[in-house]
Design an enzyme around this catalytic site. Structure first.
Site, PDB file in Angstrom:
ATOM      1  N   SER A  19       0.874  -1.172   0.000  1.00 24.42           N
ATOM      2  CA  SER A  19       0.000   0.000   0.000  1.00 24.42           C
ATOM      3  C   SER A  19       0.913   1.225   0.000  1.00 24.42           C
ATOM      4  CB  SER A  19      -0.922  -0.010   1.223  1.00 24.42           C
ATOM      5  OG  SER A  19      -0.190  -0.231   2.405  1.00 24.42           O
ATOM      6  N   GLU A  21       1.284   5.466   0.858  1.00 21.98           N
ATOM      7  CA  GLU A  21       0.711   6.607   1.584  1.00 21.98           C
ATOM      8  C   GLU A  21       1.107   7.915   0.901  1.00 21.98           C
ATOM      9  OE1 GLU A  21       0.754   6.457   5.905  1.00 21.98           O
ATOM     10  OE2 GLU A  21       1.473   8.526   5.935  1.00 21.98           O
ATOM     11  N   ASP A 113      -0.958  14.144  16.686  1.00 22.82           N
ATOM     12  CA  ASP A 113       0.028  14.758  17.591  1.00 22.82           C
ATOM     13  C   ASP A 113      -0.618  15.882  18.389  1.00 22.82           C
ATOM     14  OD1 ASP A 113       2.359  13.268  17.112  1.00 22.82           O
ATOM     15  OD2 ASP A 113       2.640  14.297  15.193  1.00 22.82           O
ATOM     16  N   PHE A 223      13.396  14.388  12.030  1.00 20.51           N
ATOM     17  CA  PHE A 223      12.095  14.102  12.639  1.00 20.51           C
ATOM     18  C   PHE A 223      11.959  12.705  13.211  1.00 20.51           C
ATOM     19  CE2 PHE A 223       9.960  11.495   9.522  1.00 20.51           C
ATOM     20  CZ  PHE A 223      10.238  11.993   8.257  1.00 20.51           C
ATOM     21  N   HIS A 273       3.698  -1.238   3.727  1.00 23.45           N
ATOM     22  CA  HIS A 273       3.087   0.082   3.524  1.00 23.45           C
ATOM     23  C   HIS A 273       4.234   1.060   3.289  1.00 23.45           C
ATOM     24  CE1 HIS A 273      -0.036   3.194   4.096  1.00 23.45           C
ATOM     25  NE2 HIS A 273       0.860   3.868   4.798  1.00 23.45           N
TER      26      HIS A 273
HETATM   27  P1  FAD Z   1      -2.800   6.537  19.923  1.00 27.38           P
HETATM   28  O1  FAD Z   1      -2.514   5.171  19.449  1.00 27.38           O
HETATM   29  O2  FAD Z   1      -4.192   6.879  20.298  1.00 27.38           O
HETATM   30  O3  FAD Z   1      -1.886   6.865  21.177  1.00 27.38           O
HETATM   31  C1  FAD Z   1      -0.476   6.800  21.047  1.00 27.38           C
HETATM   32  C2  FAD Z   1       0.119   6.293  22.371  1.00 27.38           C
HETATM   33  O4  FAD Z   1      -0.073   7.276  23.370  1.00 27.38           O
HETATM   34  C3  FAD Z   1      -0.573   5.049  22.842  1.00 27.38           C
HETATM   35  O5  FAD Z   1       0.035   3.902  22.308  1.00 27.38           O
HETATM   36  C4  FAD Z   1      -0.478   5.168  24.337  1.00 27.38           C
HETATM   37  O6  FAD Z   1       0.721   4.578  24.764  1.00 27.38           O
HETATM   38  C5  FAD Z   1      -0.449   6.644  24.589  1.00 27.38           C
HETATM   39  N1  FAD Z   1      -1.798   7.081  24.998  1.00 27.38           N
HETATM   40  C6  FAD Z   1      -2.718   7.714  24.247  1.00 27.38           C
HETATM   41  N2  FAD Z   1      -3.841   7.956  24.945  1.00 27.38           N
HETATM   42  C7  FAD Z   1      -3.630   7.459  26.156  1.00 27.38           C
HETATM   43  C8  FAD Z   1      -4.399   7.391  27.338  1.00 27.38           C
HETATM   44  N3  FAD Z   1      -5.640   7.905  27.428  1.00 27.38           N
HETATM   45  N4  FAD Z   1      -3.863   6.780  28.418  1.00 27.38           N
HETATM   46  C9  FAD Z   1      -2.615   6.262  28.361  1.00 27.38           C
HETATM   47  N5  FAD Z   1      -1.829   6.311  27.278  1.00 27.38           N
HETATM   48  C10 FAD Z   1      -2.318   6.874  26.200  1.00 27.38           C
HETATM   49  N6  FAD Z   1      -0.509  12.048  12.163  1.00 27.38           N
HETATM   50  C11 FAD Z   1      -1.335  12.962  11.577  1.00 27.38           C
HETATM   51  O7  FAD Z   1      -1.487  14.079  12.083  1.00 27.38           O
HETATM   52  N7  FAD Z   1      -2.000  12.663  10.410  1.00 27.38           N
HETATM   53  C12 FAD Z   1      -1.900  11.455   9.799  1.00 27.38           C
HETATM   54  O8  FAD Z   1      -2.526  11.214   8.750  1.00 27.38           O
HETATM   55  C13 FAD Z   1      -1.034  10.469  10.400  1.00 27.38           C
HETATM   56  N8  FAD Z   1      -0.897   9.238   9.844  1.00 27.38           N
HETATM   57  C14 FAD Z   1      -0.144   8.286  10.499  1.00 27.38           C
HETATM   58  C15 FAD Z   1      -0.094   6.990   9.973  1.00 27.38           C
HETATM   59  C16 FAD Z   1       0.648   5.990  10.612  1.00 27.38           C
HETATM   60  C17 FAD Z   1       0.678   4.599  10.023  1.00 27.38           C
HETATM   61  C18 FAD Z   1       1.366   6.310  11.818  1.00 27.38           C
HETATM   62  C19 FAD Z   1       2.187   5.244  12.507  1.00 27.38           C
HETATM   63  C20 FAD Z   1       1.323   7.593  12.353  1.00 27.38           C
HETATM   64  C21 FAD Z   1       0.559   8.590  11.713  1.00 27.38           C
HETATM   65  N9  FAD Z   1       0.453   9.883  12.234  1.00 27.38           N
HETATM   66  C22 FAD Z   1      -0.354  10.815  11.615  1.00 27.38           C
HETATM   67  C23 FAD Z   1       1.211  10.269  13.452  1.00 27.38           C
HETATM   68  C24 FAD Z   1       0.358  10.092  14.731  1.00 27.38           C
HETATM   69  O9  FAD Z   1      -0.716  10.994  14.685  1.00 27.38           O
HETATM   70  C25 FAD Z   1       1.246  10.393  15.940  1.00 27.38           C
HETATM   71  O10 FAD Z   1       2.221   9.396  16.091  1.00 27.38           O
HETATM   72  C26 FAD Z   1       0.479  10.638  17.245  1.00 27.38           C
HETATM   73  O11 FAD Z   1       1.398  11.153  18.209  1.00 27.38           O
HETATM   74  C27 FAD Z   1      -0.171   9.421  17.852  1.00 27.38           C
HETATM   75  O12 FAD Z   1      -1.321   9.042  17.182  1.00 27.38           O
HETATM   76  P2  FAD Z   1      -1.856   7.533  17.367  1.00 27.38           P
HETATM   77  O13 FAD Z   1      -3.078   7.321  16.620  1.00 27.38           O
HETATM   78  O14 FAD Z   1      -0.740   6.597  17.151  1.00 27.38           O
HETATM   79  O15 FAD Z   1      -2.226   7.612  18.909  1.00 27.38           O
END
Ligand code: FAD
Length: 306
Positions: A19, A21, A113, A223, A273
């Site tokens: 895939s 991105e 983030d 980064f 990916h």
């Molecule tokens: P989550 O998985 O929700 O949380 C990340 C970690 O923080 C968790 O594993 C946990 O350890 C901790 N955490 C979160 N909430 C809690 C809680 N309530 N209690 C305890 N611990 C907690 N960013 C963008 O802005 N746009 C994008 O399109 C984008 N695409 C991405 C695609 C991929 C495949 C990846 C790997 C990252 C991408 N990102 C993107 C970056 C991502 O948004 C950041 O890494 C962000 O800091 C975390 O988002 P997440 O969904 O991984 O968070």
């Protein structure tokens, strides 16, 4: 040597899925480059192509527009990224509704983030989805969508430990996530150890490695720590002195990424990916090396038969 092991398995491309991105372009010039990239990669018949979504909805319109164009003008299956940052549930649900009404069935659900910048404490938006797991639940409530989520082979920088990270991944799976895509990494042993931890925690969805072809080593180095990925010394050594030599930089980048992907293939990985950065060449070359030819293979077969 990888290439000798690999050359004994010419059928491998049939088993591998990729895939790609993309990020939504900001200008006409960037848009033209994205579409050149899409046009070049489309014949490889990727499993899906995903389009990122800026934190706080900063790319909302551009992400919607890019996904719409992929749906209207290509045969590709788009996956829309979504984040929870700086938006209440109604606002996020409205974007989900727009995607669903245009026919999108695949999503990449993310927390995003912190709006105050990477490294600051994440504050869930009042009345918003607090994390990726809650967003997965919201997507699943409106349809049986295919939902990818993030995973971090070197753990998320905000996580105190792997257990916290894997617990979050488990919550995402329990809410309906069907696949995890990893943050990029350069050390395949770290990925393999992470997958073992995840399986030990009773999580069985595919953990698809996210591969970042290094288009610009200085930028990647910059980064990577914020992204929760470390740059090994051997990688820095490979790119040492190439900042002003783009041709050699590109050749080294292709070799490094091919080496990583071929090694993962040897370890039994079948799904990849690619973080393309909206550029086709490195992703295309690596796919070619792992036997992904798509329409190209059909054309070659046809011309050989003629
Ligand atoms: P989550 O998985 O929700 O949380 C990340 C970690 O923080 C968790 O594993 C946990 O350890 C901790 N955490 C979160 N909430 C809690 C809680 N309530 N209690 C305890 N611990 C907690 N960013 C963008 O802005 N746009 C994008 O399109 C984008 N695409 C991405 C695609 C991929 C495949 C990846 C790997 C990252 C991408 N990102 C993107 C970056 C991502 O948004 C950041 O890494 C962000 O800091 C975390 O988002 P997440 O969904 O991984 O968070």
């Amino acid at each position: 040597m990888n290439q000798f092991r690999f050359s004994r398995r010419p059928d491998i491309g049939d088993k591998i899925r990729v895939s790609f991105e993309f990020f939504p372009p900001k200008s006409d010039e960037m848009e033209a480059r994205l579409w050149e990239t899409v046009t070049r990669l489309a014949p490889l018949k990727p499993h899906f192509v995903s389009v990122t979504y800026g934190a706080g909805g900063s790319t909302r319109e551009r992400t919607l527009k890019t996904v719409r164009r992929i749906l209207n003008e290509t045969q590709l299956m788009p996956a829309a990224h979504l984040t929870c940052v700086d938006a209440n549930r109604e606002a996020v649900d409205a974007v989900i509704g727009e995607f669903v009404s245009m026919g999108v069935t695949r999503f990449v659900a993310l927390r995003g983030d912190p709006s105050a910048g990477v490294g600051t404490a994440y504050q869930p938006y009042p009345g918003g989805y607090a994390n990726g797991a809650e967003l997965v639940g919201a997507l699943k409530r409106v349809g049986n969508h295919d939902i990818s989520v993030s995973a971090y082979p070197e753990k998320h920088p905000e996580s105190p430990d792997f257990a916290t990270d894997i617990e979050m991944l488990k919550r995402k799976v329990d809410n309906g996530a069907t696949r995890a895509i990893t943050q990029f990494f350069f050390d395949n042993d770290l990925y393999e150890r992470f997958v073992e931890r995840v399986r030990r925690a009773g999580i069985y969805i595919p953990i698809v490695p996210g591969i970042l072809p290094v288009h610009n080593f200085a930028q990647v180095k910059n980064f990577s720590s914020r992204a929760g990925a470390h740059v090994p010394d051997w990688l820095a050594e490979r790119f040492d002195g190439l900042a002003k030599d783009p041709q050699t930089h590109a050749l080294v980048a292709a070799a490094v990424a091919a080496e990583q992907v071929l090694d993962l293939v040897e370890r039994g990985v079948n799904d990849f990916h690619f973080y393309t950065m909206n550029r086709a060449d490195l992703a295309f070359a690596i796919c070619h090396m792992i036997g992904i030819r798509g329409d190209l293979a059909e054309k070659n077969t046809t011309s050989a038969a003629a």
